[in-house]
Design a protein around this motif. Sequence first.
Motif, PDB file in Angstrom:
ATOM      1  N   GLU A  44       0.844  -1.189   0.000  1.00 21.29           N
ATOM      2  CA  GLU A  44       0.000   0.000   0.000  1.00 21.29           C
ATOM      3  C   GLU A  44       0.883   1.244   0.000  1.00 21.29           C
ATOM      4  OE1 GLU A  44      -3.707   1.924   2.560  1.00 21.29           O
ATOM      5  OE2 GLU A  44      -3.152  -0.191   2.805  1.00 21.29           O
ATOM      6  N   SER A  59       0.376   5.421 -11.265  1.00 19.71           N
ATOM      7  CA  SER A  59      -0.724   5.160 -10.332  1.00 19.71           C
ATOM      8  C   SER A  59      -0.160   4.826  -8.960  1.00 19.71           C
ATOM      9  CB  SER A  59      -1.587   3.994 -10.823  1.00 19.71           C
ATOM     10  OG  SER A  59      -2.108   4.246 -12.106  1.00 19.71           O
ATOM     11  N   THR A  60      -0.976   5.053  -7.924  1.00 19.36           N
ATOM     12  CA  THR A  60      -0.588   4.737  -6.552  1.00 19.36           C
ATOM     13  C   THR A  60      -1.387   3.543  -6.053  1.00 19.36           C
ATOM     14  OG1 THR A  60      -0.066   7.055  -6.088  1.00 19.36           O
ATOM     15  CG2 THR A  60      -0.455   5.629  -4.193  1.00 19.36           C
ATOM     16  N   VAL A  61      -0.718   2.589  -5.447  1.00 16.70           N
ATOM     17  CA  VAL A  61      -1.388   1.415  -4.872  1.00 16.70           C
ATOM     18  C   VAL A  61      -2.169   1.861  -3.639  1.00 16.70           C
ATOM     19  CG1 VAL A  61      -1.078  -0.856  -3.816  1.00 16.70           C
ATOM     20  CG2 VAL A  61       0.373  -0.160  -5.750  1.00 16.70           C
ATOM     21  N   THR A  62      -3.477   1.610  -3.654  1.00 17.18           N
ATOM     22  CA  THR A  62      -4.353   2.033  -2.547  1.00 17.18           C
ATOM     23  C   THR A  62      -4.801   0.869  -1.669  1.00 17.18           C
ATOM     24  OG1 THR A  62      -6.269   1.913  -4.034  1.00 17.18           O
ATOM     25  CG2 THR A  62      -5.180   4.057  -3.799  1.00 17.18           C
ATOM     26  N   TYR A  72      -5.457   0.229  -7.227  1.00 22.77           N
ATOM     27  CA  TYR A  72      -4.588   1.379  -7.464  1.00 22.77           C
ATOM     28  C   TYR A  72      -5.366   2.462  -8.208  1.00 22.77           C
ATOM     29  CZ  TYR A  72      -3.833  -0.813 -12.093  1.00 22.77           C
ATOM     30  OH  TYR A  72      -3.999  -1.386 -13.341  1.00 22.77           O
TER      31      TYR A  72
END
Length: 248
Positions: A44, A59-62, A72
């Motif tokens: 995360e 993109s960011t892993v959410t 993400y």
Amino acid sequence: MGREWEQHDEVEVDATPEQVWEAIATGPGYDSWFMGRTEVVPGEGGAVRTDLGGYVMESTVTAWEPLRRFAYRGDETPDGRFIAFEFLIEGREQGSTVLRLVTNGFLPGDDWEAEYDAMRKGGAMYFATLVAYLTHFAGRTATPITAAAPVVPDARGVFDRVPGALGLAAEPVAGDRVQVTPEGLPAIDGVVDFVNPDAIGIRTQDALYRFVRGFIGPMIVTHHLFAEGVDRKETEQAWRAWLTRLSA
């Protein structure tokens, strides 16, 4: 003006949760079914970076719950545009897995309908490609091949020539046989496994071929080759030459 949108897909595949996780949460897994080349920084707060030949989607892993959930969200642009993905994995008896994908985002502007339609069709193709990968190639890693046709005024016309160039009817359907040797490339012997107005997919024993009409810009191919010893640069050059001849 603009539109928020959301898409839900679900499938049960004959693959283990471990194989599904490998496909959706690692770079080599993504390279075996998605466009471009992807790097995944795990955990995360990590990152998903997809290189489309000069343009990189960040993109960011959410969410990071191995074998259960991976999500993400793409970086938001100044006008609010973004896209986010959430994969949910549920193991079943006999080694199969239910995979759910929720895709959502925001499209700005008054002309969002055309872009949404193209995104919906593209999403359907890539989900089908993921299912094909998990069904027929799970546990294997592909060499991703991406090549674009020259920019021409009639991009639609170039895509319309693809069936004939592959020895298919003008309006191919899933299940059609394909036996063709494109000039300068290895023989293709397989079946059509996906069709929509903007894409044609072919599956062989060692490849997933994808021919796509871009929403903006030229037609592209995004293939996934599972054979050993594929020279990515040389193969991309050969497909680029094929697309150039098709566009002439």
